[in-house]
Design a protein around this motif. Structure first.
Motif, PDB file in Angstrom:
ATOM      1  N   ALA A 129       0.827  -1.206   0.000  1.00 57.66           N
ATOM      2  CA  ALA A 129       0.000   0.000   0.000  1.00 57.66           C
ATOM      3  C   ALA A 129       0.861   1.255   0.000  1.00 57.66           C
ATOM      4  CB  ALA A 129      -0.922   0.004   1.218  1.00 57.66           C
ATOM      5  N   TRP A 130       0.439   2.237  -0.768  1.00 56.35           N
ATOM      6  CA  TRP A 130       1.100   3.543  -0.786  1.00 56.35           C
ATOM      7  C   TRP A 130       0.711   4.322   0.466  1.00 56.35           C
ATOM      8  CZ3 TRP A 130      -1.045   8.656  -1.900  1.00 56.35           C
ATOM      9  CH2 TRP A 130      -0.062   9.640  -2.082  1.00 56.35           C
ATOM     10  N   THR A 131       1.694   4.930   1.108  1.00 58.06           N
ATOM     11  CA  THR A 131       1.443   5.709   2.319  1.00 58.06           C
ATOM     12  C   THR A 131       1.243   7.170   1.958  1.00 58.06           C
ATOM     13  OG1 THR A 131       2.841   4.195   3.599  1.00 58.06           O
ATOM     14  CG2 THR A 131       2.333   6.322   4.594  1.00 58.06           C
ATOM     15  N   ARG A 132       0.089   7.706   2.302  1.00 58.88           N
ATOM     16  CA  ARG A 132      -0.193   9.109   1.963  1.00 58.88           C
ATOM     17  C   ARG A 132       0.501  10.045   2.948  1.00 58.88           C
ATOM     18  NH1 ARG A 132      -2.595  13.896   2.461  1.00 58.88           N
ATOM     19  NH2 ARG A 132      -4.205  14.620   1.007  1.00 58.88           N
ATOM     20  N   PRO A 133       1.318  10.973   2.457  1.00 57.36           N
ATOM     21  CA  PRO A 133       1.958  11.940   3.356  1.00 57.36           C
ATOM     22  C   PRO A 133       0.940  12.982   3.829  1.00 57.36           C
ATOM     23  CG  PRO A 133       3.088  11.779   1.218  1.00 57.36           C
ATOM     24  CD  PRO A 133       1.755  11.134   1.065  1.00 57.36           C
ATOM     25  N   SER A 134       1.262  13.644   4.940  1.00 60.04           N
ATOM     26  CA  SER A 134       0.410  14.725   5.425  1.00 60.04           C
ATOM     27  C   SER A 134       0.551  15.936   4.498  1.00 60.04           C
ATOM     28  CB  SER A 134       0.808  15.116   6.852  1.00 60.04           C
ATOM     29  OG  SER A 134       2.142  15.612   6.868  1.00 60.04           O
ATOM     30  N   ASP A 135      -0.424  16.824   4.561  1.00 59.51           N
ATOM     31  CA  ASP A 135      -0.432  17.995   3.682  1.00 59.51           C
ATOM     32  C   ASP A 135       0.799  18.877   3.897  1.00 59.51           C
ATOM     33  OD1 ASP A 135      -2.797  17.193   2.544  1.00 59.51           O
ATOM     34  OD2 ASP A 135      -4.058  18.452   3.830  1.00 59.51           O
ATOM     35  N   GLU A 136       1.212  19.025   5.169  1.00 60.47           N
ATOM     36  CA  GLU A 136       2.375  19.891   5.428  1.00 60.47           C
ATOM     37  C   GLU A 136       3.662  19.278   4.885  1.00 60.47           C
ATOM     38  OE1 GLU A 136       1.598  17.579   9.308  1.00 60.47           O
ATOM     39  OE2 GLU A 136       0.428  18.625   7.769  1.00 60.47           O
ATOM     40  N   LYS A 137       3.775  17.956   4.887  1.00 59.62           N
ATOM     41  CA  LYS A 137       4.962  17.309   4.335  1.00 59.62           C
ATOM     42  C   LYS A 137       4.978  17.405   2.810  1.00 59.62           C
ATOM     43  CE  LYS A 137       5.617  14.147   8.220  1.00 59.62           C
ATOM     44  NZ  LYS A 137       5.583  12.746   8.700  1.00 59.62           N
ATOM     45  N   ILE A 138       3.798  17.334   2.216  1.00 59.62           N
ATOM     46  CA  ILE A 138       3.708  17.525   0.768  1.00 59.62           C
ATOM     47  C   ILE A 138       4.120  18.942   0.400  1.00 59.62           C
ATOM     48  CG2 ILE A 138       2.121  17.606  -1.196  1.00 59.62           C
ATOM     49  CD1 ILE A 138       0.497  15.404   0.183  1.00 59.62           C
ATOM     50  N   ALA A 139       3.637  19.922   1.176  1.00 60.34           N
ATOM     51  CA  ALA A 139       4.004  21.318   0.924  1.00 60.34           C
ATOM     52  C   ALA A 139       5.509  21.527   1.087  1.00 60.34           C
ATOM     53  CB  ALA A 139       3.238  22.242   1.871  1.00 60.34           C
ATOM     54  N   LEU A 140       6.086  20.867   2.100  1.00 60.05           N
ATOM     55  CA  LEU A 140       7.524  21.006   2.335  1.00 60.05           C
ATOM     56  C   LEU A 140       8.314  20.434   1.168  1.00 60.05           C
ATOM     57  CD1 LEU A 140       9.695  21.937   4.289  1.00 60.05           C
ATOM     58  CD2 LEU A 140       9.571  19.710   5.419  1.00 60.05           C
ATOM     59  N   ARG A 141       7.839  19.334   0.597  1.00 66.06           N
ATOM     60  CA  ARG A 141       8.540  18.781  -0.566  1.00 66.06           C
ATOM     61  C   ARG A 141       8.452  19.732  -1.757  1.00 66.06           C
ATOM     62  NH1 ARG A 141       7.426  13.352  -4.132  1.00 66.06           N
ATOM     63  NH2 ARG A 141       5.850  14.713  -5.031  1.00 66.06           N
ATOM     64  N   CYS A 142       7.322  20.413  -1.910  1.00 66.09           N
ATOM     65  CA  CYS A 142       7.196  21.409  -2.978  1.00 66.09           C
ATOM     66  C   CYS A 142       8.238  22.505  -2.811  1.00 66.09           C
ATOM     67  CB  CYS A 142       5.791  22.006  -2.983  1.00 66.09           C
ATOM     68  SG  CYS A 142       4.502  20.867  -3.521  1.00 66.09           S
ATOM     69  N   PHE A 143       8.405  22.981  -1.571  1.00 65.39           N
ATOM     70  CA  PHE A 143       9.430  23.985  -1.295  1.00 65.39           C
ATOM     71  C   PHE A 143      10.820  23.455  -1.631  1.00 65.39           C
ATOM     72  CE2 PHE A 143       6.380  26.188   1.645  1.00 65.39           C
ATOM     73  CZ  PHE A 143       6.531  27.460   1.110  1.00 65.39           C
ATOM     74  N   SER A 144      11.123  22.251  -1.145  1.00 63.43           N
ATOM     75  CA  SER A 144      12.480  21.718  -1.299  1.00 63.43           C
ATOM     76  C   SER A 144      12.826  21.477  -2.767  1.00 63.43           C
ATOM     77  CB  SER A 144      12.639  20.420  -0.498  1.00 63.43           C
ATOM     78  OG  SER A 144      11.878  19.375  -1.054  1.00 63.43           O
ATOM     79  N   ARG A 145      11.874  20.995  -3.548  1.00 65.05           N
ATOM     80  CA  ARG A 145      12.166  20.720  -4.952  1.00 65.05           C
ATOM     81  C   ARG A 145      12.271  22.003  -5.771  1.00 65.05           C
ATOM     82  NH1 ARG A 145       9.667  14.904  -6.882  1.00 65.05           N
ATOM     83  NH2 ARG A 145      10.676  13.694  -5.228  1.00 65.05           N
ATOM     84  N   ARG A 146      11.496  23.005  -5.402  1.00 64.65           N
ATOM     85  CA  ARG A 146      11.622  24.288  -6.103  1.00 64.65           C
ATOM     86  C   ARG A 146      12.971  24.931  -5.775  1.00 64.65           C
ATOM     87  NH1 ARG A 146      11.105  26.585 -10.680  1.00 64.65           N
ATOM     88  NH2 ARG A 146      10.934  28.861 -10.557  1.00 64.65           N
ATOM     89  N   ILE A 147      13.380  24.849  -4.526  1.00 61.29           N
ATOM     90  CA  ILE A 147      14.695  25.366  -4.146  1.00 61.29           C
ATOM     91  C   ILE A 147      15.786  24.616  -4.884  1.00 61.29           C
ATOM     92  CG2 ILE A 147      16.345  25.539  -2.232  1.00 61.29           C
ATOM     93  CD1 ILE A 147      13.927  26.059  -0.391  1.00 61.29           C
ATOM     94  N   ASN A 148      15.627  23.298  -5.022  1.00 56.53           N
ATOM     95  CA  ASN A 148      16.597  22.497  -5.769  1.00 56.53           C
ATOM     96  C   ASN A 148      16.686  22.947  -7.221  1.00 56.53           C
ATOM     97  OD1 ASN A 148      16.898  19.883  -7.684  1.00 56.53           O
ATOM     98  ND2 ASN A 148      18.153  19.599  -5.873  1.00 56.53           N
ATOM     99  N   SER A 149      15.539  23.219  -7.832  1.00 55.15           N
ATOM    100  CA  SER A 149      15.509  23.676  -9.218  1.00 55.15           C
ATOM    101  C   SER A 149      16.213  25.020  -9.372  1.00 55.15           C
ATOM    102  CB  SER A 149      14.059  23.776  -9.710  1.00 55.15           C
ATOM    103  OG  SER A 149      14.002  24.309 -11.009  1.00 55.15           O
TER     104      SER A 149
END
Length: 345
Positions: A129-149
């Motif tokens: 089963a795929w584990t759904r992350p919390s909304d704040e962790k999803i938002a944090l990944r958006c920040f981290s990947r944009r910073i990486n870009s």
């Protein structure tokens, strides 16, 4: 393939139902397998409205298992929508489905074929089963990947500036513009990092994780954000070895018979963002932490490893340490990272 029709007796007869969805940036291809038989593919746009229509269709099929590939960011909204609707979903590494298709000896490669392969994967393989992350962790990944870009763009801009300064013929206005681009990119990175820290500050669990990570020499706030954006979305029950494999830092040996003995390399069959987030901290830690530095020297001097191999080993060992820190909520202990040998006599 045949057209799929729902029979009112299907649920009672406990049909075997699996679905594969080939995810593209603009289109979703759905193939349902009913009792090991593939049905006609169906097309959906990768838009909120059409994703909702696809989810609504699958919800009407009780017990169906849906399989997706982890395709960058494009599968993510669909995975969340399916999970939140109560549909059984598994998200697999694209290499797993690629190798699975090879085992099935599938010669053709189309979106419909790929979707059917994913459905057959769900049919034949164990369900994870795929584990759904919390909304704040999803938002944090958006920040981290944009910073990486943006960080990658800044590195490219610096390389461009270096090329421009290699000749005296470059006009001063062009040089100034190239320098301005670097300054602006850095400002954007700093602004996003500040916003990410505000988000982290709202959640005690994230705040504690940040404190633990920046307690490692070599990991500053930006690197910690990058690591949190990826590591916190991993399934919580993974071991440290599974973290390493997920990051693509596991060694890959290549020996065959008596004559083929290639050098061992890291597999890179995992999350490149984790590797990227660990690289600079590993370089910094081997300079500023005596125990990490001693470990690096041990690999290079005593074991004859190349410097890049030793850096990868430091990255892998740092990932081991971070796993233990977050699991047991303890700060980094460099004496456990590597015990510096005491000189005899």
């Amino acid at each position: 393939m045949t057209t799929f029709k729902i029979n009112k007796n299907d649920h009672e007869s406990k049909l075997s139902l699996q679905a594969g969805v080939d995810v593209g940036s603009e289109e979703l291809i759905l193939v349902v397998r009913k009792n090991s038989k593939a049905l006609d593919p169906q097309k959906f746009s990768n838009t909120p409205a059409d994703r909702a229509r696809l989810v609504k269709k699958l919800v009407k099929l009780p017990g169906i298992i849906v399989c997706l590939e982890a395709t960058g960011i494009y599968h993510f909204d669909l995975a969340i929508a399916l999970h939140d609707a109560g549909v059984l979903i598994m998200v697999i590494n694209p290499k797993a489905s690629h190798n699975f298709a090879k085992v099935l000896m599938k010669n053709s490669k189309t979106d419909a074929v790929d979707a059917n392969t994913l459905a057959e994967y769900a049919e034949r393989m164990d369900f994870v089963a795929w584990t759904r992350p919390s909304d704040e962790k999803i938002a944090l990944r958006c920040f981290s990947r944009r910073i990486n870009s943006l960080t990658n763009q800044k590195a490219a801009a610096k390389n461009h500036l270096h090329a421009l300064t290699a000749t005296q013929e470059t006009p001063k206005a062009v040089l100034n513009d190239a320098k301005l681009a670097i300054i602006q990119l850095q400002k954007r990175i700093d602004r996003l990092a500040a916003e990410a820290l505000v988000l982290i500050g709202k959640y005690p669990e994230l705040t504690r994780t940040l404190q633990l990570l920046i307690g490692i020499k070599g990991i500053a706030e930006t690197s910690a954000i990058a690591l949190m954006g990826e590591l916190l979305l991993l399934p919580p029950d993974l071991s440290h070895r599974e973290w390493v494999k997920f990051a693509g830092l596991d060694p890959r040996a290549f020996d065959s018979g008596k004559s083929v003995h290639k050098k061992t390399r890291i597999s890179k069959a995992g999350n490149r963002y984790i590797r990227s987030a660990l690289y600079m901290p590993a370089l910094s830690a081997k300079q500023h932490d005596p125990h990490v530095k001693a470990y690096f020297q041990h690999l290079v001097v005593d074991n004859g490893k190349k410097k890049l191999q030793a850096v990868c080993a430091v990255m892998r060992k740092l990932l081991h340490a971070i796993h233990g820190m977050l699991k047991h909520d303890v700060p980094f202990d460099n004496t456990r990272f590597y015990v510096i040998p005491t000189s005899v006599g």
